[in-house]
Write a protein that holds these residues in place. Structure first.
Motif, PDB file in Angstrom:
ATOM      1  N   MET A   1       0.849  -1.184   0.000  1.00  0.00           N
ATOM      2  CA  MET A   1       0.000   0.000   0.000  1.00  0.00           C
ATOM      3  C   MET A   1       0.886   1.236   0.000  1.00  0.00           C
ATOM      4  O   MET A   1       1.889   1.287   0.704  1.00  0.00           O
ATOM      5  N   ILE A   3       1.383   4.891   1.228  1.00  0.00           N
ATOM      6  CA  ILE A   3       0.889   5.735   2.313  1.00  0.00           C
ATOM      7  C   ILE A   3       1.626   7.064   2.235  1.00  0.00           C
ATOM      8  O   ILE A   3       2.854   7.120   2.378  1.00  0.00           O
ATOM      9  N   LEU A  51       2.275   0.100  10.098  1.00  0.00           N
ATOM     10  CA  LEU A  51       3.020  -0.267   8.894  1.00  0.00           C
ATOM     11  C   LEU A  51       3.074  -1.784   8.717  1.00  0.00           C
ATOM     12  O   LEU A  51       3.406  -2.513   9.641  1.00  0.00           O
ATOM     13  N   ASP A  55       4.435  -2.245   2.575  1.00  0.00           N
ATOM     14  CA  ASP A  55       3.924  -0.870   2.502  1.00  0.00           C
ATOM     15  C   ASP A  55       5.049   0.075   2.104  1.00  0.00           C
ATOM     16  O   ASP A  55       6.226  -0.167   2.399  1.00  0.00           O
ATOM     17  N   ALA A  84       9.110  -2.715   5.208  1.00  0.00           N
ATOM     18  CA  ALA A  84       8.398  -1.696   4.437  1.00  0.00           C
ATOM     19  C   ALA A  84       9.449  -0.772   3.812  1.00  0.00           C
ATOM     20  O   ALA A  84      10.655  -0.977   3.994  1.00  0.00           O
TER      21      ALA A  84
END
Length: 180
Positions: A1, A3, A51, A55, A84
């Motif tokens: 994702m 962010i 998190l 990500d 991440a």
């Protein structure tokens, strides 16, 4: 994702430019701090807690994320420990791109280098001052006051507050002389 993360910066106090850029990058979630201060960055703390592996935190520039190179290293380590990534648009840094040395590795060495530079400059400054006859540190209290403070303390007739008021010798200084 993807962010997005932003905080007020000089010239973008309401984060409008950052928000537009992060939306254009396709960020699914965008978190914004309410202030520019390095203290109490609640959105950043919340982001790091949530998190997930894979990500990617997208920022418009590194300074919007970190306040110092040390802080940047701490954040890079935290993000890396969660598997991440960070993508900074202005610097075109993507920690998810594994070609060459990792950005974390390079940043750690830059922080160590800066620390070494500061340490060396301090040592050179102290040596130069010593050569000129300057003594580093706090000036010593006159021996007369120290002797008087010790006598007052050992007589057990005076409180530490009274000793300090009369001689100017603090409790910690008095104890240091008593131990030495």
């Amino acid at each position: 994702m993807l962010i997005g993360y932003m905080r007020p910066l000089q010239g973008d106090e309401n984060c409008e430019n950052q928000r537009n850029t992060l939306q254009d990058m396709g960020c699914e979630t965008i978190l914004a701090e309410e202030h520019a201060s390095p203290k109490k960055r609640t959105q950043l703390a919340s982001l790091l807690e949530r998190l997930m592996p894979g990500d990617k935190i997208v920022i418009t520039k590194l300074f919007s994320l970190a306040d110092s190179s040390r802080h940047l290293v701490e954040l890079l380590e935290e993000v890396d420990s969660r598997n991440a990534f960070i993508f900074s648009l202005a610097e075109n840094i993507d920690t998810g791109n594994s070609s060459g040395y990792s950005f974390l590795y390079i940043t750690k060495h830059l922080v160590d280098f800066q620390s070494d530079v500061n340490s060396e400059k301090t040592k050179q400054g102290l040596l130069a001052a010593k050569e000129k006859g300057h003594i580093a540190g706090r000036p010593r209290k006159p021996d007369k006051n120290v002797r008087r403070a010790i006598e007052m303390y050992q007589s057990k007739e005076y409180s530490l507050k009274e000793i300090k008021e009369e001689t100017g010798i603090s409790k910690s200084t008095l104890y240091r002389y008593l131990e030495g």
